[in-house]
Design an enzyme around this catalytic site. Structure first.
Site, PDB file in Angstrom:
ATOM      1  N   HIS A  68     -20.936 -16.954 -27.665  1.00 29.84           N
ATOM      2  CA  HIS A  68     -20.853 -16.351 -26.628  1.00 29.84           C
ATOM      3  C   HIS A  68     -20.450 -15.047 -27.091  1.00 29.84           C
ATOM      4  O   HIS A  68     -18.788 -14.716 -26.994  1.00 29.84           O
ATOM      5  CB  HIS A  68     -20.062 -17.008 -25.004  1.00 29.84           C
ATOM      6  CG  HIS A  68     -20.169 -15.928 -24.338  1.00 29.84           C
ATOM      7  ND1 HIS A  68     -18.841 -16.122 -23.694  1.00 29.84           N
ATOM      8  CD2 HIS A  68     -20.996 -16.170 -23.404  1.00 29.84           C
ATOM      9  CE1 HIS A  68     -19.049 -15.191 -22.290  1.00 29.84           C
ATOM     10  NE2 HIS A  68     -20.909 -15.784 -22.198  1.00 29.84           N
ATOM     11  N   ASP A 102     -26.050 -10.886 -24.059  1.00 27.92           N
ATOM     12  CA  ASP A 102     -27.093 -10.673 -22.653  1.00 27.92           C
ATOM     13  C   ASP A 102     -27.590  -8.778 -22.699  1.00 27.92           C
ATOM     14  O   ASP A 102     -26.909  -8.330 -23.340  1.00 27.92           O
ATOM     15  CB  ASP A 102     -25.201  -9.894 -22.137  1.00 27.92           C
ATOM     16  CG  ASP A 102     -24.666 -11.020 -21.934  1.00 27.92           C
ATOM     17  OD1 ASP A 102     -24.877 -12.191 -20.703  1.00 27.92           O
ATOM     18  OD2 ASP A 102     -23.386 -11.472 -22.683  1.00 27.92           O
ATOM     19  N   HIS A 127     -23.079  -6.776 -21.853  1.00 21.50           N
ATOM     20  CA  HIS A 127     -22.815  -7.984 -20.874  1.00 21.50           C
ATOM     21  C   HIS A 127     -23.127  -7.539 -19.807  1.00 21.50           C
ATOM     22  O   HIS A 127     -23.411  -7.936 -18.158  1.00 21.50           O
ATOM     23  CB  HIS A 127     -21.529  -8.237 -20.597  1.00 21.50           C
ATOM     24  CG  HIS A 127     -21.087  -9.029 -19.577  1.00 21.50           C
ATOM     25  ND1 HIS A 127     -20.591  -8.943 -19.024  1.00 21.50           N
ATOM     26  CD2 HIS A 127     -21.531 -10.310 -19.732  1.00 21.50           C
ATOM     27  CE1 HIS A 127     -20.569  -9.825 -17.852  1.00 21.50           C
ATOM     28  NE2 HIS A 127     -21.166 -10.906 -18.444  1.00 21.50           N
TER      29      HIS A 127
END
Length: 140
Positions: free
Chosen positions: A18, A47, A60
């Site tokens: 992540h 992201d 992100h």
């Protein structure tokens, strides 16, 4: 009524990084991705945001302030050009700790990384409220 065999779903676990290894390296950077692959990640969750001139960067937040450690005026990615982004570095980790400065990557950097390391990439977009908008693979 279907047979038992037709109702069984096979599930496999995938080691997903992540934002790379954001507790150790600058989140959503190529360095964090490389290190997560080295540590055994099979997939990268990153992201993406679009710049003012329609370049796609790995970020992100909607703004760059948190990761470039800038408490000044909010700098939204959508209001910045690719050249402005290239002049910035990620200097904060996911928990606001100082990390070695890393460039903000563009999608082309991620594609180059994945060509060298054929893993899965999961792309999220804040416009979809964090839902996955595309899942791509460069596996051969």
């Amino acid at each position: 009524m279907g047979s038992v065999e037709s109702s069984i779903m096979l599930r496999t676990q995938v080691n997903v990084a992540h934002r790379g290894l954001p507790h150790t390296f600058a989140e959503n950077t190529i360095k964090a991705c490389e290190e997560s692959i080295e540590a055994g990640a099979e997939a990268l969750e990153l992201d993406f945001q679009r710049t003012k001139d329609n370049e796609i960067i790995v970020m992100h937040d909607l703004s760059v302030n948190r990761v470039i450690d800038d408490d000044g005026e909010t700098k939204y990615v959508a209001d910045l050009t690719a050249d402005e982004i290239r002049g910035m570095s990620v200097v904060k980790g996911i928990n606001d700790e100082d990390v070695d400065p890393q460039p903000i990557p563009f999608i082309s950097d991620v594609i180059d990384l994945l060509k060298a390391n054929p893993n899965i990439i999961c792309i999220k977009s804040p416009e979809r409220q964090g839902k996955y908008t595309q899942i791509s693979s460069l596996r051969g």
